[in-house]
Design an enzyme around this catalytic site. Structure first.
Site, PDB file in Angstrom:
ATOM      1  N   SER A 143       0.851  -1.192   0.000  1.00 13.22           N
ATOM      2  CA  SER A 143       0.000   0.000   0.000  1.00 13.22           C
ATOM      3  C   SER A 143       0.882   1.236   0.000  1.00 13.22           C
ATOM      4  CB  SER A 143      -0.876  -0.012   1.264  1.00 13.22           C
ATOM      5  OG  SER A 143      -1.512   1.234   1.495  1.00 13.22           O
ATOM      6  N   TYR A 156      -2.136  -0.751  10.464  1.00 14.50           N
ATOM      7  CA  TYR A 156      -2.286  -1.084   9.042  1.00 14.50           C
ATOM      8  C   TYR A 156      -1.003  -0.730   8.290  1.00 14.50           C
ATOM      9  CZ  TYR A 156      -4.045  -0.920   4.233  1.00 14.50           C
ATOM     10  OH  TYR A 156      -4.219  -1.111   2.890  1.00 14.50           O
ATOM     11  N   LYS A 160       1.802  -3.192   6.220  1.00 13.15           N
ATOM     12  CA  LYS A 160       2.145  -3.010   4.813  1.00 13.15           C
ATOM     13  C   LYS A 160       3.650  -2.756   4.631  1.00 13.15           C
ATOM     14  CE  LYS A 160      -1.968  -3.744   3.315  1.00 13.15           C
ATOM     15  NZ  LYS A 160      -2.277  -4.942   2.499  1.00 13.15           N
TER      16      LYS A 160
END
Length: 260
Positions: A143, A156, A160
């Site tokens: 991401s 998160y 990533k």
């Protein structure tokens, strides 16, 4: 001439579904692997109704056995495996003081463990196959948050970043076996996951639904959020012979939010 075969995790909807729709057009037979079997079956039936070969398989990507089951389904139904797309992922909006073990386990379990276990299962099958000098592909989902961490998305972002690290390490380890490993790094993609992020951001910050998207879109050079098709177009390249000389890369496909 046989079709190539791909497993795509988290492929019942969103980016994963977009990738599946693109890869069948590229000549792949596909395994739609997802926790939600009903929606996965609907996606597989949609592809089959258009003349493509697709099957749906249920499994939790945080469980290593699930990936072995995905591979078995691919081999049993289509005879081989050429590309493994570790697309499944979760996101949670939370400030750092509120992070707890439950949210860490949930996001790392799906995003990181799921990617590692997927790479292991793919590698095991690739080694079994007598493919000569043919290049096999592992494609992971990172991401923009794996290049630059975002506030309220710390865990998160950490997952990533970890996926980028595993992508680089696996590329180095697997090169001798004619296996490339790369990852795609989307920005804002209009999917059910984004709708979840928007709702959680609104609940925490008090902003109106749509306000976060409007403000973030202003940071995009191309002045629009991306679609699953935008991401799938790039994954199509990674899954094709055209990317055979590319490995260990985590490429931004974000419309111009970050420039690295």
């Amino acid at each position: 001439m046989f079709n190539k075969v791909a497993i795509i995790t988290g492929a019942a909807r969103g980016i994963g579904k977009g990738i599946a729709k693109q890869l069948v057009q590229d000549g792949y037979d596909v395994v739609i692997a997802d926790y939600d079997l009903k929606t996965a079956q609907e996606t597989a039936e949609e592809l089959k109704s258009k003349g493509y070969k697709a099957i749906a398989v249920q499994g939790d990507v945080s469980d290593a056995q699930a990936h072995k089951d995905f591979v078995k389904a691919a081999v049993d139904n289509f005879g081989r495996l050429d590309t493994y797309v570790n697309n499944a992922g979760l996101c949670q909006v939370e400030s750092i003081p509120n992070i707890n073990k439950e949210s860490l386990d949930k996001l790392f379990g799906t995003n990181v463990y799921g990617t590692v276990f997927g790479m292991q299962a793919a590698y095991e099958q690739f080694i079994k196959q007598d493919d000569g000098d043919k290049i096999r592909k592992i494609i992971n989902a990172s991401s923009i948050s794996g290049h630059q961490a975002y506030d309220m998305l710390a865990t998160y972002s950490a997952t990533k970043f970890a996926i980028r690290a595993y992508t680089q390490a696996a590329a180095k380890e697997f090169a001798k076996d004619n296996i490339t490993v790369n990852s795609y790094c989307p920005g804002i993609v209009l999917t059910p996951m984004y709708e979840q992020i928007e709702e959680e951001m609104s609940n925490i910050t008090g902003a109106e639904i749509g306000e976060f998207l409007e403000n973030f879109t202003e940071t995009v050079t191309l002045k629009r959020p991306s679609t699953a098709k935008d991401v799938a177009n790039f994954v199509s390249y990674l899954a094709s012979d055209k990317s055979d000389y590319m490995t260990g890369q985590s490429v931004l496909i974000d419309g111009g939010i970050q420039f690295n």
